[in-house]
Design a protein around this motif. Structure first.
Motif, PDB file in Angstrom:
ATOM      1  N   MET A   1       9.796  59.353 -59.532  1.00 55.08           N
ATOM      2  CA  MET A   1      10.660  57.874 -60.096  1.00 55.08           C
ATOM      3  C   MET A   1      10.285  56.916 -59.844  1.00 55.08           C
ATOM      4  N   VAL A   2      10.761  55.898 -58.705  1.00 61.97           N
ATOM      5  CA  VAL A   2      10.015  54.642 -58.217  1.00 61.97           C
ATOM      6  C   VAL A   2       9.358  54.354 -57.097  1.00 61.97           C
ATOM      7  N   TRP A   3       9.217  55.383 -56.330  1.00 64.45           N
ATOM      8  CA  TRP A   3       8.626  55.099 -55.409  1.00 64.45           C
ATOM      9  C   TRP A   3       6.634  55.246 -55.297  1.00 64.45           C
ATOM     10  N   GLY A   4       7.189  56.487 -55.720  1.00 59.97           N
ATOM     11  CA  GLY A   4       5.122  56.544 -55.911  1.00 59.97           C
ATOM     12  C   GLY A   4       3.890  55.363 -56.328  1.00 59.97           C
ATOM     13  N   HIS A   5       3.388  55.180 -55.536  1.00 57.72           N
ATOM     14  CA  HIS A   5       2.497  53.907 -55.832  1.00 57.72           C
ATOM     15  C   HIS A   5       0.638  54.365 -55.888  1.00 57.72           C
ATOM     16  N   ALA A   6       0.193  53.258 -56.527  1.00 57.05           N
ATOM     17  CA  ALA A   6      -1.529  53.333 -56.614  1.00 57.05           C
ATOM     18  C   ALA A   6      -1.688  52.222 -56.683  1.00 57.05           C
ATOM     19  N   ALA A   7      -3.211  52.311 -56.020  1.00 61.18           N
ATOM     20  CA  ALA A   7      -3.799  51.028 -56.227  1.00 61.18           C
ATOM     21  C   ALA A   7      -4.886  50.777 -56.439  1.00 61.18           C
ATOM     22  N   VAL A   8      -5.438  49.932 -57.068  1.00 56.91           N
ATOM     23  CA  VAL A   8      -7.128  49.614 -57.323  1.00 56.91           C
ATOM     24  C   VAL A   8      -7.854  48.437 -56.350  1.00 56.91           C
ATOM     25  N   ARG A   9      -8.955  48.697 -56.465  1.00 53.96           N
ATOM     26  CA  ARG A   9      -9.891  47.535 -55.487  1.00 53.96           C
ATOM     27  C   ARG A   9      -9.992  46.612 -56.006  1.00 53.96           C
ATOM     28  N   ASP A  10      -9.636  45.444 -56.288  1.00 52.18           N
ATOM     29  CA  ASP A  10     -10.100  43.999 -56.945  1.00 52.18           C
ATOM     30  C   ASP A  10     -11.559  44.292 -57.282  1.00 52.18           C
ATOM     31  N   PRO A  11     -12.448  44.177 -58.268  1.00 45.22           N
ATOM     32  CA  PRO A  11     -13.474  44.193 -58.532  1.00 45.22           C
ATOM     33  C   PRO A  11     -13.999  42.581 -57.521  1.00 45.22           C
ATOM     34  N   ASP A  12     -13.218  41.653 -57.310  1.00 47.81           N
ATOM     35  CA  ASP A  12     -13.797  40.631 -56.493  1.00 47.81           C
ATOM     36  C   ASP A  12     -13.567  40.375 -55.493  1.00 47.81           C
ATOM     37  N   GLY A  13     -13.385  41.852 -54.660  1.00 46.16           N
ATOM     38  CA  GLY A  13     -13.163  41.687 -53.129  1.00 46.16           C
ATOM     39  C   GLY A  13     -11.913  41.150 -52.463  1.00 46.16           C
ATOM     40  N   ARG A  14     -10.984  40.753 -53.502  1.00 45.49           N
ATOM     41  CA  ARG A  14      -9.607  39.707 -53.181  1.00 45.49           C
ATOM     42  C   ARG A  14      -8.592  40.505 -52.281  1.00 45.49           C
ATOM     43  N   GLY A  15      -8.572  42.258 -52.128  1.00 42.77           N
ATOM     44  CA  GLY A  15      -7.669  42.763 -52.071  1.00 42.77           C
ATOM     45  C   GLY A  15      -7.255  44.217 -53.219  1.00 42.77           C
ATOM     46  N   ILE A  16      -6.293  44.078 -53.227  1.00 48.74           N
ATOM     47  CA  ILE A  16      -5.691  45.834 -54.359  1.00 48.74           C
ATOM     48  C   ILE A  16      -4.630  45.289 -55.146  1.00 48.74           C
ATOM     49  N   TRP A  17      -5.083  45.863 -56.307  1.00 52.59           N
ATOM     50  CA  TRP A  17      -4.103  46.180 -57.280  1.00 52.59           C
ATOM     51  C   TRP A  17      -2.839  47.150 -57.605  1.00 52.59           C
ATOM     52  N   ILE A  18      -1.918  46.917 -57.327  1.00 57.05           N
ATOM     53  CA  ILE A  18      -0.813  47.930 -56.661  1.00 57.05           C
ATOM     54  C   ILE A  18       0.363  47.562 -58.483  1.00 57.05           C
ATOM     55  N   LYS A  19       0.801  48.439 -58.193  1.00 53.58           N
ATOM     56  CA  LYS A  19       2.226  48.693 -58.972  1.00 53.58           C
ATOM     57  C   LYS A  19       3.431  47.480 -58.177  1.00 53.58           C
ATOM     58  N   ALA A  20       4.664  46.495 -58.979  1.00 55.14           N
ATOM     59  CA  ALA A  20       5.794  45.934 -58.341  1.00 55.14           C
ATOM     60  C   ALA A  20       6.236  46.654 -57.686  1.00 55.14           C
ATOM     61  N   PRO A  21       6.908  46.955 -57.025  1.00 51.92           N
ATOM     62  CA  PRO A  21       8.352  47.449 -56.000  1.00 51.92           C
ATOM     63  C   PRO A  21       8.668  47.666 -57.188  1.00 51.92           C
ATOM     64  N   GLY A  22      10.079  49.212 -56.889  1.00 55.12           N
ATOM     65  CA  GLY A  22      10.747  48.879 -58.019  1.00 55.12           C
ATOM     66  C   GLY A  22      11.478  49.688 -59.311  1.00 55.12           C
TER      67      GLY A  22
END
Length: 210
Positions: A1-22
């Motif tokens: 449903m809406v509760w799983g999530h995946a993340a990718v490292r930002d190529p510029d080292g600023r953090g992670i890209w992740i889907k918004a909640p919900g």
């Protein structure tokens, strides 16, 4: 449903890209993603960061060689972890662990909402491709999105297969450590991980057109 999530490292080292909640994965587009810093602050995108962003932030902080992480509440993984029995290499899927049991995060069955819990989960995962989170779900990681997703899929499938075998009777046949390691190299080389990912992508694209 809406509760799983995946993340990718930002190529510029600023953090992670992740889907918004919900949002469910099938609903995600560029407007429903967030760039979250390693201090858990939203740098791009709308809304607050996901409650469990620390799963991804701390694993990727601890492992500079990794680029993607996945967290799901896969039903087979949750059901299997509740049994407290080792994951055996009775299938190709389970050989991603080279004949070893899957790591298990047992500090809490609740949400991973703090950096401290994220770091503890990262320590449990160690160098493994995925780990069970009893009473919760699973976490997987990889050097690529393709690898992280496939590691999550393979762990859940391995749990499903062993659950089916155990329902029929005691498990008597499975690969030894040497065979399991050889099967991982043969079955889950990068080319096969990419092939599995490409199939899942084709399937998802076809479902969106229906």
């Amino acid at each position: 449903m809406v509760w799983g999530h995946a993340a990718v490292r930002d190529p510029d080292g600023r953090g992670i890209w992740i889907k918004a909640p919900g949002w469910g994965f099938e609903e995600i587009d560029e407007g429903r993603t967030q760039l979250v810093s390693f201090d858990a602050e939203v740098l791009e995108g709308a809304g607050k960061p996901h409650k469990e962003c620390h799963i991804h932030l701390e694993i990727l902080r601890a492992r500079p060689d990794l680029n993607a992480t996945v967290h799901t509440h896969g039903r087979s993984a949750v059901a299997f972890a509740a049994l407290g029995t080792p994951l055996l290499p009775i299938s190709h899927d389970a050989t991603i662990f080279e004949g070893e049991d899957a790591p298990r995060f047992t500090l809490t069955g609740g949400l991973i909402t703090t950096p401290e819990l994220g770091r503890a989960l990262a320590e449990t995962l160690g160098g493994a491709p995925a780990a069970l989170m009893p009473k919760h779900g699973l976490v997987a990681a990889g050097t690529s999105v393709q690898a992280a997703v496939m590691h999550a899929v393979l762990l859940d499938r391995a749990c499903q297969t062993q659950l089916a075998a155990m329902a029929a009777g005691p498990i008597q046949v499975y690969s030894g450590a040497d065979e399991a390691a050889a099967k991982r190299a043969e079955c889950w080389a990068d080319s096969q991980i990419d092939a599995g990912w490409t199939y899942l992508d084709r399937k998802a694209q076809a479902e969106r057109k229906v």
